[in-house]
Scaffold this motif. Structure first.
Motif, PDB file in Angstrom:
ATOM      1  N   TYR A   1       0.821  -1.204   0.000  1.00  0.00           N
ATOM      2  CA  TYR A   1       0.000   0.000   0.000  1.00  0.00           C
ATOM      3  C   TYR A   1       0.859   1.261   0.000  1.00  0.00           C
ATOM      4  CZ  TYR A   1      -3.383   3.496   1.573  1.00  0.00           C
ATOM      5  OH  TYR A   1      -4.156   4.610   1.682  1.00  0.00           O
TER       6      TYR A   1
ATOM      7  N   LEU B   1      -7.746  -1.245  -3.725  1.00  0.00           N
ATOM      8  CA  LEU B   1      -6.920  -1.025  -2.529  1.00  0.00           C
ATOM      9  C   LEU B   1      -5.502  -0.563  -2.862  1.00  0.00           C
ATOM     10  CD1 LEU B   1      -7.945  -4.097  -0.307  1.00  0.00           C
ATOM     11  CD2 LEU B   1      -8.613  -1.709  -0.004  1.00  0.00           C
ATOM     12  N   PHE B   2      -4.904  -1.148  -3.904  1.00  0.00           N
ATOM     13  CA  PHE B   2      -3.477  -0.919  -4.147  1.00  0.00           C
ATOM     14  C   PHE B   2      -3.172  -0.368  -5.541  1.00  0.00           C
ATOM     15  CE2 PHE B   2      -3.891  -4.651  -1.286  1.00  0.00           C
ATOM     16  CZ  PHE B   2      -3.401  -4.064  -0.131  1.00  0.00           C
TER      17      PHE B   2
END
Length: 359
Positions: free
Chosen positions: A24, A313-314
């Protein structure tokens, strides 16, 4: 004496948390290394095949590297400039396509659509927005200093990482194997083998399918004379990696463009549809069964969910690790189900996996 299960979960949980935090926090910086590792993994069987035919690992890596450079130079000189030019032209042509669509609907459905209607104005606005934003986005991606630096970094770092990893791949695997916990090494090797089988079947197989279908769509559409055929073929081949999406998006885009370009010449519109129909028949009956196989273990819904979640998310690097993570989680879930079916929790006091028949 082996560590208690609670302690093992703690250490593995900490390792997983560190991995996802680094993914992340440093996703953009790690992108070249993930790409390099993916390329090395993809090409490792080729290096193994060359080794099996008498070449050393260094010479095999050199042959693969030189071949890749030649292919890249050919693509850079012949394909990529045309692809970029057609993409820019497609963005610029969207407003006219939207106006033509509005005129077409107005002529045939005057009660639903007129010059001042909301739908007509929405179509014109949508076309203008796509042209402006799409063209700006593409031009910015190609001309901005930061993007150029990122592209240069990718083109420099990714090949270097891929070459070094490909050269040392077998030694790295052996080194990792030495570091496995001795009590769990056989199980980890078995699970890693299942994950590798899944990835090899899907990534290498689907990658080859994408290349074949992308080249087929692009060449066939360009031979028919469809404008932007190279872009449509590239998009359709690239999206083939996601089940059903490539055919749907590419087919709709190609047929939509054919309707504007060949209106009144129905045989050309049918020819465009037939191109995609042939591609789908070839993919479903020949390419996917032969190159991917039926025992990959990655359900299309599970794959799409993984791409969506990890991408959200990433970012882009999350989409790169989505397939390996989906494969690993799928293998782990099947292993846990197998353990559960062999446990007393499932078999019960009788110790059998099948319930006793009632008399």
């Amino acid at each position: 004496m082996a560590l208690p299960v609670r302690e093992q979960f703690k250490y593995w949980g900490i390792a997983a948390a560190i991995f996802f935090f680094l993914l992340y926090a440093l996703g953009d910086q790690l992108l070249p290394f993930f790409l390099g590792a993916a390329i090395a993994y993809f090409l490792d069987p080729v290096a193994d095949w060359l080794e099996a035919h008498g070449f050393s690992r260094a010479i095999a890596t050199g042959i693969i590297t030189i071949s890749a450079i030649i292919i890249f130079v050919v693509l850079a000189l012949l394909v990529i400039p045309t692809l970029i030019e057609q993409a820019i032209q497609l963005f610029n042509a969207v407003p006219q396509l939207a106006r033509d669509l509005g005129t077409f609907l107005t002529e045939r459905f005057p009660s639903l659509l007129d010059e001042t209607s909301t739908v007509r104005q929405s179509l014109n606005s949508l076309g203008q927005t796509i042209s402006e934003r799409g063209g700006q986005l593409l031009e910015t991606a190609l001309t901005s200093a930061a993007s150029l630096i990122n592209v240069i970094v990718l083109f420099v770092i990714v090949p270097v990482v891929a070459v070094y990893l490909l050269l040392d791949w077998d030694r790295m695997i052996a080194r990792v194997d030495e570091l496995l916990p001795r009590d769990h090494a056989p199980v980890i090797r078995r699970l890693a083998g299942d994950v590798d089988k899944t990835l090899a079947g899907f990534i290498r197989g689907m990658g080859t399918v994408c290349l074949i279908l992308g080249a087929y769509y692009a060449i066939a559409l360009m031979l028919i004379g469809l404008q932007f055929g190279l872009v449509v073929g590239f998009v359709a081949g690239l999206l083939t990696f996601i089940p059903y999406v490539g055919a749907i998006v590419g087919g709709c885009l190609a047929v939509g463009l054919a309707l504007f370009q060949f209106w009144g010449e129905w045989w050309w519109i049918v020819a465009v549809a037939v191109v995609f129909q042939i591609g789908q028949i070839a993919e479903g009956n020949f390419l996917t069964p032969k190159l991917v196989g039926n025992s990959v273990g990655l359900h299309p819904v599970w794959l799409i969910l993984s791409l969506s979640v990890f991408g959200a998310l990433f970012g882009f690097v999350g989409m790169l690790v989505a397939v390996p993570m989906a494969a690993a989680l799928g293998v782990l879930v099947r292993f846990l189900i197998e353990q559960y079916r062999n446990s007393r929790l499932y078999t019960g006091v009788s110790g059998t996996s099948e319930p006793e028949a009632e008399e």
